[in-house]
Design a protein around this motif. Sequence first.
Motif, PDB file in Angstrom:
ATOM      1  N   SER A 464       0.631  -1.247  -0.014  1.00 21.65           N
ATOM      2  CA  SER A 464      -0.063   0.063   0.089  1.00 21.65           C
ATOM      3  C   SER A 464       0.956   1.203  -0.047  1.00 21.65           C
ATOM      4  O   SER A 464       0.301   2.295  -0.721  1.00 21.65           O
ATOM      5  CB  SER A 464      -0.961  -0.095   1.108  1.00 21.65           C
ATOM      6  OG  SER A 464      -0.120  -0.095   2.475  1.00 21.65           O
ATOM      7  N   ASP A 465       1.999   1.265   0.670  1.00 19.81           N
ATOM      8  CA  ASP A 465       2.812   2.445   0.563  1.00 19.81           C
ATOM      9  C   ASP A 465       3.549   2.412  -0.900  1.00 19.81           C
ATOM     10  O   ASP A 465       3.612   3.888  -1.170  1.00 19.81           O
ATOM     11  CB  ASP A 465       4.086   2.180   1.689  1.00 19.81           C
ATOM     12  CG  ASP A 465       3.701   1.866   3.158  1.00 19.81           C
ATOM     13  OD1 ASP A 465       2.737   2.595   3.374  1.00 19.81           O
ATOM     14  OD2 ASP A 465       4.480   1.374   3.745  1.00 19.81           O
ATOM     15  N   ILE A 466       3.734   1.580  -1.445  1.00 18.38           N
ATOM     16  CA  ILE A 466       4.226   1.638  -3.073  1.00 18.38           C
ATOM     17  C   ILE A 466       3.071   2.177  -3.765  1.00 18.38           C
ATOM     18  O   ILE A 466       3.400   2.944  -4.596  1.00 18.38           O
ATOM     19  CB  ILE A 466       4.832   0.373  -3.271  1.00 18.38           C
ATOM     20  CG1 ILE A 466       6.139   0.234  -2.280  1.00 18.38           C
ATOM     21  CG2 ILE A 466       5.166   0.432  -4.804  1.00 18.38           C
ATOM     22  CD1 ILE A 466       6.609  -1.376  -2.704  1.00 18.38           C
ATOM     23  N   PHE A 467       1.840   1.615  -3.611  1.00 16.07           N
ATOM     24  CA  PHE A 467       0.870   1.926  -4.452  1.00 16.07           C
ATOM     25  C   PHE A 467       0.505   3.520  -4.072  1.00 16.07           C
ATOM     26  O   PHE A 467       0.401   4.282  -4.961  1.00 16.07           O
ATOM     27  CB  PHE A 467      -0.350   1.224  -4.247  1.00 16.07           C
ATOM     28  CG  PHE A 467      -0.253  -0.216  -4.590  1.00 16.07           C
ATOM     29  CD1 PHE A 467       0.477  -0.474  -5.852  1.00 16.07           C
ATOM     30  CD2 PHE A 467      -0.916  -1.182  -4.021  1.00 16.07           C
ATOM     31  CE1 PHE A 467       0.691  -1.790  -6.235  1.00 16.07           C
ATOM     32  CE2 PHE A 467      -0.756  -2.500  -4.409  1.00 16.07           C
ATOM     33  CZ  PHE A 467      -0.137  -2.990  -5.389  1.00 16.07           C
ATOM     34  N   LYS A 468       0.791   3.878  -3.066  1.00 20.52           N
ATOM     35  CA  LYS A 468       0.598   5.302  -2.553  1.00 20.52           C
ATOM     36  C   LYS A 468       1.505   6.166  -3.235  1.00 20.52           C
ATOM     37  O   LYS A 468       1.108   7.352  -3.847  1.00 20.52           O
ATOM     38  CB  LYS A 468       0.383   5.623  -1.066  1.00 20.52           C
ATOM     39  CG  LYS A 468       0.015   6.987  -0.886  1.00 20.52           C
ATOM     40  CD  LYS A 468      -0.174   7.060   0.954  1.00 20.52           C
ATOM     41  CE  LYS A 468      -0.593   8.417   1.338  1.00 20.52           C
ATOM     42  NZ  LYS A 468      -0.885   8.419   2.585  1.00 20.52           N
ATOM     43  N   VAL A 469       2.547   6.010  -3.118  1.00 23.52           N
ATOM     44  CA  VAL A 469       3.627   6.823  -3.587  1.00 23.52           C
ATOM     45  C   VAL A 469       3.799   7.124  -5.188  1.00 23.52           C
ATOM     46  O   VAL A 469       3.837   7.987  -5.700  1.00 23.52           O
ATOM     47  CB  VAL A 469       5.198   6.449  -3.181  1.00 23.52           C
ATOM     48  CG1 VAL A 469       5.689   5.237  -3.811  1.00 23.52           C
ATOM     49  CG2 VAL A 469       6.143   7.686  -3.520  1.00 23.52           C
ATOM     50  N   SER A 470       3.491   5.805  -5.864  1.00 27.21           N
ATOM     51  CA  SER A 470       3.141   5.693  -7.187  1.00 27.21           C
ATOM     52  C   SER A 470       2.102   6.728  -7.697  1.00 27.21           C
ATOM     53  O   SER A 470       2.237   7.434  -8.773  1.00 27.21           O
ATOM     54  CB  SER A 470       3.007   4.194  -7.749  1.00 27.21           C
ATOM     55  OG  SER A 470       4.210   3.511  -7.319  1.00 27.21           O
ATOM     56  N   ALA A 471       0.952   6.292  -7.211  1.00 30.46           N
ATOM     57  CA  ALA A 471      -0.309   7.002  -7.548  1.00 30.46           C
ATOM     58  C   ALA A 471      -0.141   8.698  -7.315  1.00 30.46           C
ATOM     59  O   ALA A 471      -0.370   9.489  -8.084  1.00 30.46           O
ATOM     60  CB  ALA A 471      -1.583   6.492  -6.790  1.00 30.46           C
ATOM     61  N   SER A 472       0.482   8.918  -6.260  1.00 27.42           N
ATOM     62  CA  SER A 472       0.702  10.634  -5.928  1.00 27.42           C
ATOM     63  C   SER A 472       1.615  10.982  -6.876  1.00 27.42           C
ATOM     64  O   SER A 472       1.370  12.185  -7.502  1.00 27.42           O
ATOM     65  CB  SER A 472       1.454  10.558  -4.667  1.00 27.42           C
ATOM     66  OG  SER A 472       1.523  11.815  -4.178  1.00 27.42           O
ATOM     67  N   LEU A 473       2.829  10.286  -7.213  1.00 26.66           N
ATOM     68  CA  LEU A 473       3.865  10.967  -8.097  1.00 26.66           C
ATOM     69  C   LEU A 473       3.291  11.142  -9.556  1.00 26.66           C
ATOM     70  O   LEU A 473       3.443  12.102 -10.333  1.00 26.66           O
ATOM     71  CB  LEU A 473       5.103   9.849  -8.373  1.00 26.66           C
ATOM     72  CG  LEU A 473       6.107  10.241  -7.142  1.00 26.66           C
ATOM     73  CD1 LEU A 473       7.089   9.068  -7.246  1.00 26.66           C
ATOM     74  CD2 LEU A 473       6.672  11.646  -7.471  1.00 26.66           C
TER      75      LEU A 473
END
Length: 481
Positions: A464-473
């Motif tokens: 979920s951390d990785i999905f969050k940073v990817s979506a935000s970027l």
Amino acid sequence: MEMVLPVANVTAAALARVSAVFNAPLARAVVFGIHIDGHLVVEGLLIAAILFQLSRKSYKPPKKPLTEREIDELCDEWQPEPLCPPIKEGARIEAPTLESSAGPHTTVDGKEVVNFASANYLSLIGNEKIIDSCVGSVEKYGVGSCGPRGFYGTIDVHLDCETKIANFLGTQDSILYSYGISTIFSVIPAFCKKGDIIVADEGVHWAVQNGLQLSRSTVVYFKHNDMASLANILEKLTHGNKRTEKIRRYIVMEAIYQNSGQIAPLDEIVRLKEKYRFRVILEESHSFGVLGKSGRGLAEHYGVPIEKIDIITAGMGNALATDGGFCTGSVRVVDHQRLSSSGYVFSASLPPYLASAAISAVNHLEENPSVLANLRLNIVLLHKELSDIPGLEIASNILSPIVFLKLKTPTGSAVADLELLEIIAEKVLKEDSVFIAATKRSSLDTCRLPVGIRLFVSAGHTESDIFKVSASLKRVAASVL
């Protein structure tokens, strides 16, 4: 015409009179059988006049002391030079402030965020066993050492840590430094001197650059991670040059480059080293505890015998989540530094609790090899999620814990590029509570690689951390670029 004739007549009369003087019997006198012409007499007089003037004491007018009023006026008019140049607009750094430990999740300016800005690769910050070892060390030794290693600053835990690192890497010996970044720029000038030749990658970070400068050696840079460029330079330096054969020669590079996330091809570098008879200095701050089947670094990753690398250095502030640094290699390499390396000789030794933390971190890595598998899965997942990010592209290696994003279409100005990247990092933090960092470089940094955004992946990050940073970027990059 009437005016010209009198002037011409006067000039002719003057020339006739000078000729008569030089043609006179005195002008052609004979002294001791030597004929002396008139021009020799004139030259002799000129020389005598010059010598007379040179022998005279220079005239100095008497000094008149300044009045109190004149002194006050001069003091009022004097403007001292600034101690440092004025800070340019936009150059002032206002870094976010962490208010908790720099784990995968942290608190920045009162807000909980997902942290991709700290190189906590093995997620050991906050590890209970490491904390317990630090507490026990503080209770036994206190906080500091209050002396350099050679002057009553050596504590038994320092020797234990050096032995632990050497055994872990399979080297003969190792030596501890009290400050991670000072390790490499103390080691390089300890071995490389004026007149030596250093061939270095153009992408090395500032600490390596500083070591190269302090060495006063002849430094030649090859293109970033380009083995054809390295081979070409080594050939030019050694082919038909007998002088080169008699001086010390080094290749300096990083295992994982901080400024690009690329991994150095050690197998090819060792082949070139042996062909052209160079020594290798390898900086492993971002690969120690990360690369290789068991985290033993670049040599294990490529299957190269560790003894083929002459000198290895690393900071312990990344994978081991402590501080300080080490250099490892042969006994001869290590012993030389105990009297010749400024960072070791003149700095207070590493606080004992940090050495205890390093020992506990290496023990944890040996006992829990699965942490490396978790780290690599997170890196692969982040690469996959960021593969189609608008306006940016991944420049780093798929095995590097540094995921480096650079602009697909640079503006042509590093300053303008960095401004765009900082806007992205600020919006991601402010709007989505994701902490990332653009690659700020000081004015002393001579690296010419493209600037970018560095994401430090940790084994403690969740999907979920990785999905969050990817979506935000993706969202922010699409709006900014």
